[in-house]
Write a protein that holds these residues in place. Structure first.
Motif, PDB file in Angstrom:
ATOM      1  N   ALA A  99       0.832  -1.205   0.000  1.00 55.89           N
ATOM      2  CA  ALA A  99       0.000   0.000   0.000  1.00 55.89           C
ATOM      3  C   ALA A  99       0.864   1.251   0.000  1.00 55.89           C
ATOM      4  N   LYS A 100       1.966   1.220   0.740  1.00 48.98           N
ATOM      5  CA  LYS A 100       2.872   2.376   0.781  1.00 48.98           C
ATOM      6  C   LYS A 100       3.592   2.552  -0.548  1.00 48.98           C
ATOM      7  N   ARG A 101       3.991   1.439  -1.159  1.00 47.51           N
ATOM      8  CA  ARG A 101       4.784   1.530  -2.396  1.00 47.51           C
ATOM      9  C   ARG A 101       3.906   1.740  -3.631  1.00 47.51           C
ATOM     10  N   LEU A 102       2.768   1.080  -3.666  1.00 51.57           N
ATOM     11  CA  LEU A 102       1.926   1.117  -4.868  1.00 51.57           C
ATOM     12  C   LEU A 102       0.703   2.012  -4.709  1.00 51.57           C
ATOM     13  N   GLY A 103       0.413   2.432  -3.479  1.00 54.71           N
ATOM     14  CA  GLY A 103      -0.714   3.329  -3.253  1.00 54.71           C
ATOM     15  C   GLY A 103      -2.030   2.594  -3.049  1.00 54.71           C
ATOM     16  N   GLU A 104      -2.981   3.316  -2.491  1.00 56.54           N
ATOM     17  CA  GLU A 104      -4.327   2.774  -2.309  1.00 56.54           C
ATOM     18  C   GLU A 104      -5.131   2.972  -3.591  1.00 56.54           C
ATOM     19  N   ARG A 105      -5.879   1.941  -3.946  1.00 52.70           N
ATOM     20  CA  ARG A 105      -6.722   2.020  -5.140  1.00 52.70           C
ATOM     21  C   ARG A 105      -7.984   1.219  -4.866  1.00 52.70           C
ATOM     22  N   PRO A 106      -8.981   1.826  -4.211  1.00 48.32           N
ATOM     23  CA  PRO A 106     -10.188   1.097  -3.832  1.00 48.32           C
ATOM     24  C   PRO A 106     -10.894   0.464  -5.030  1.00 48.32           C
ATOM     25  N   GLY A 107     -11.431  -0.730  -4.799  1.00 49.74           N
ATOM     26  CA  GLY A 107     -12.154  -1.440  -5.848  1.00 49.74           C
ATOM     27  C   GLY A 107     -13.057  -2.482  -5.226  1.00 49.74           C
ATOM     28  N   PRO A 108     -13.840  -3.176  -6.052  1.00 47.03           N
ATOM     29  CA  PRO A 108     -14.828  -4.125  -5.529  1.00 47.03           C
ATOM     30  C   PRO A 108     -14.258  -5.511  -5.247  1.00 47.03           C
ATOM     31  N   ILE A 109     -14.815  -6.137  -4.223  1.00 45.16           N
ATOM     32  CA  ILE A 109     -14.630  -7.577  -3.989  1.00 45.16           C
ATOM     33  C   ILE A 109     -15.945  -8.230  -4.398  1.00 45.16           C
ATOM     34  N   VAL A 110     -15.871  -9.177  -5.331  1.00 43.33           N
ATOM     35  CA  VAL A 110     -17.096  -9.767  -5.879  1.00 43.33           C
ATOM     36  C   VAL A 110     -17.049 -11.282  -5.768  1.00 43.33           C
ATOM     37  N   ASP A 111     -18.243 -11.903  -5.893  1.00 46.47           N
ATOM     38  CA  ASP A 111     -18.293 -13.363  -5.955  1.00 46.47           C
ATOM     39  C   ASP A 111     -18.167 -13.788  -7.416  1.00 46.47           C
ATOM     40  N   PRO A 112     -18.079 -15.078  -7.713  1.00 45.03           N
ATOM     41  CA  PRO A 112     -17.900 -15.522  -9.104  1.00 45.03           C
ATOM     42  C   PRO A 112     -18.992 -15.054 -10.056  1.00 45.03           C
ATOM     43  N   ASP A 113     -20.181 -14.689  -9.539  1.00 40.17           N
ATOM     44  CA  ASP A 113     -21.265 -14.192 -10.383  1.00 40.17           C
ATOM     45  C   ASP A 113     -21.245 -12.680 -10.543  1.00 40.17           C
ATOM     46  N   GLY A 114     -20.266 -12.021  -9.897  1.00 43.76           N
ATOM     47  CA  GLY A 114     -20.152 -10.575 -10.037  1.00 43.76           C
ATOM     48  C   GLY A 114     -20.854  -9.757  -8.975  1.00 43.76           C
ATOM     49  N   GLU A 115     -21.498 -10.413  -7.989  1.00 38.50           N
ATOM     50  CA  GLU A 115     -22.172  -9.660  -6.931  1.00 38.50           C
ATOM     51  C   GLU A 115     -21.130  -9.021  -6.015  1.00 38.50           C
ATOM     52  N   VAL A 116     -21.284  -7.731  -5.750  1.00 35.21           N
ATOM     53  CA  VAL A 116     -20.337  -7.006  -4.910  1.00 35.21           C
ATOM     54  C   VAL A 116     -20.550  -7.395  -3.451  1.00 35.21           C
ATOM     55  N   LEU A 117     -19.463  -7.844  -2.810  1.00 32.64           N
ATOM     56  CA  LEU A 117     -19.533  -8.293  -1.429  1.00 32.64           C
ATOM     57  C   LEU A 117     -18.782  -7.373  -0.472  1.00 32.64           C
ATOM     58  N   THR A 126     -10.154  -5.708  -9.549  1.00 30.41           N
ATOM     59  CA  THR A 126     -11.216  -6.528  -8.970  1.00 30.41           C
ATOM     60  C   THR A 126     -10.635  -7.735  -8.255  1.00 30.41           C
ATOM     61  N   VAL A 127     -11.197  -8.043  -7.103  1.00 28.70           N
ATOM     62  CA  VAL A 127     -10.835  -9.250  -6.355  1.00 28.70           C
ATOM     63  C   VAL A 127     -12.052 -10.164  -6.334  1.00 28.70           C
ATOM     64  N   VAL A 128     -11.869 -11.415  -6.766  1.00 29.85           N
ATOM     65  CA  VAL A 128     -12.967 -12.382  -6.789  1.00 29.85           C
ATOM     66  C   VAL A 128     -12.767 -13.374  -5.653  1.00 29.85           C
ATOM     67  N   VAL A 129     -13.817 -13.569  -4.856  1.00 26.48           N
ATOM     68  CA  VAL A 129     -13.756 -14.545  -3.763  1.00 26.48           C
ATOM     69  C   VAL A 129     -14.806 -15.625  -3.992  1.00 26.48           C
ATOM     70  N   GLY A 130     -14.564 -16.797  -3.441  1.00 25.62           N
ATOM     71  CA  GLY A 130     -15.502 -17.893  -3.611  1.00 25.62           C
ATOM     72  C   GLY A 130     -15.216 -19.013  -2.639  1.00 25.62           C
ATOM     73  N   PRO A 131     -15.932 -20.105  -2.724  1.00 27.01           N
ATOM     74  CA  PRO A 131     -15.753 -21.238  -1.809  1.00 27.01           C
ATOM     75  C   PRO A 131     -14.436 -21.963  -2.063  1.00 27.01           C
ATOM     76  N   GLU A 132     -14.067 -22.780  -1.094  1.00 28.88           N
ATOM     77  CA  GLU A 132     -12.777 -23.464  -1.125  1.00 28.88           C
ATOM     78  C   GLU A 132     -12.608 -24.352  -2.358  1.00 28.88           C
ATOM     79  N   GLU A 133     -13.690 -24.940  -2.829  1.00 27.05           N
ATOM     80  CA  GLU A 133     -13.548 -25.879  -3.945  1.00 27.05           C
ATOM     81  C   GLU A 133     -13.085 -25.214  -5.235  1.00 27.05           C
ATOM     82  N   LEU A 134     -13.208 -23.899  -5.340  1.00 22.61           N
ATOM     83  CA  LEU A 134     -12.762 -23.196  -6.543  1.00 22.61           C
ATOM     84  C   LEU A 134     -11.253 -22.971  -6.567  1.00 22.61           C
TER      85      LEU A 134
END
Length: 376
Positions: free
Chosen positions: A216-234, A274-282
């Motif tokens: 964060a110090k070297r590359l800076g803050e850049r807010p963005g969405p965390i979504v599930d595999p279907d694109g829903e913002v979490l 974008t960061v995509v999160v999902g269940p362990e099996e993925l």
């Protein structure tokens, strides 16, 4: 043989230097100054390159009665390791700076300088073994192979998988046949003040271990969405570069899963932030694509396939794998590898390294450029 002993200030490199001297070599101790503004004291077991470390290395050299020098490689380390680390994360990859340091600093910059000054080889405190075999086709009639250390818990052959045959021919690892407790006891018997000094841990230039804060110090803050595999913002993140595949902690999700299951980072995209999160099996993958190949011996021919072991983390498991050498543009040397693992492995990200083994022998390594699942 005239040998440069790389002395970090720790117990391993101290005993390595002593053993090279006992073996009858002419040994000179060298401490690498890798930090441009070294601190007086280490802040934790993770730190390195402190004035304290240089002093510890000098005291061991004095006890051994060998010359000792400090070589300034801070700028080279900054360019080839630290900046590479930052660029890789900025591109959404997960690098291993220890492999890059061994490739670019300890067995390139250090070895090159040692050879230019008339030395024959470099010795380090890595836990690995070198075996020599008669081979009429090898330089001097001897083929050198890199093998795992006898101490599985300390084996460092993985981070040495970037050495090529020429570098291996001029490298010594005197500790590979010994366990860490035995090394500490030997250091105590030799009267080294570092006998009980705690081990350092990577990433050495992030002393507090807070990789996300460092980025964060070297590359800076850049807010963005965390979504599930279907694109829903979490939720929201401060920069996709601060996340890696397989990560579970620190996600700060605002929408809990309906079934209460755990969520993990399954992919990141720094282009869309974008960061995509999902269940362990993925997370499970069994197909790796690799480039930036390094061979610890004669490179296999392009187009061949080999049954080898594949290790993806420094102290991780070795998995049976079928490795295919991708065709090149006509040079006869593989341009890349495809590694088909015998089982699915979690949390593998582009930028990591896969090191290939034939039994205990290190065959070579590649930087992972892509992952997937083989068709059933």
């Amino acid at each position: 043989m005239r040998v440069v002993a790389a002395m970090s200030g720790g117990v391993d490199s101290a005993v390595a230097a002593a053993r090279m001297l006992d073996a009858g070599h002419e040994v000179v101790g060298v401490h690498l100054a890798l930090a441009q503004s070294a601190s007086t004291l280490r802040e934790s077991a993770r730190g390195c390159c402190t004035i304290e470390d240089a002093g510890d290395a000098r005291r061991v050299a004095d006890r051994l009665g060998i010359p000792f020098y400090v070589w300034d490689m801070a700028q080279r380390f900054r360019e080839d390791v630290v900046e590479d680390f930052e660029r890789e994360y900025a591109a959404g990859r997960t690098p291993n700076p220890c492999l890059r340091c061994n490739e670019k600093i300890k067995f390139a910059a250090l070895l090159d300088k040692a050879l230019a000054l008339g030395f024959d080889a470099v010795a380090t405190g890595h836990y690995a073994q070198v075996e020599e075999h008669d081979d009429a086709d090898a330089p001097g009639g001897v083929r050198r192979e890199l093998h795992r250390a006898v101490d599985d818990a300390k084996d460092q052959s993985y981070v040495l998988g970037v050495l090529d045959a020429d570098q291996l021919a001029r490298s010594f690892f005197p500790l590979g046949d010994t366990t860490k407790p035995q090394i500490r006891e030997e250091a105590r018997e030799r009267g080294f003040s570092v006998a009980k000094k705690p081990d350092s841990h990577d990433i050495c230039f992030i002393a507090d271990g807070d990789t996300r804060g460092y980025l964060a110090k070297r590359l800076g803050e850049r807010p963005g969405p965390i979504v599930d595999p279907d694109g829903e913002v979490l939720g929201e993140h401060g920069g996709a570069h601060g996340y890696t595949v397989g990560q579970r902690r620190g996600l700060g999700l605002k929408v809990p899963p309906a079934d209460g299951s755990k969520r993990y980072v399954v992919s990141t995209d720094t282009r869309t932030n974008t960061v995509v999160v999902g269940p362990e099996e993925l997370l499970g993958v069994d197909l790796l694509e690799g480039e930036h190949l390094r061979w610890c011996g004669t490179p296999p021919a392009a187009g061949t396939e080999m049954e080898l072991g594949a290790q993806i983390r420094a102290h991780g498991r070795e998995y049976p794998a079928r490795v295919s050498m991708r065709e090149d543009a006509g040079e006869g040397i593989p341009a890349g590898v495809t590694v088909r693992l015998a089982e699915r492995v979690r949390g593998v990200a582009p930028g990591q390294s896969v090191v290939l083994y034939d039994g205990t022998r290190v065959v070579g390594s590649a930087t992972i450029t892509g992952t997937g699942r083989a068709a059933c």
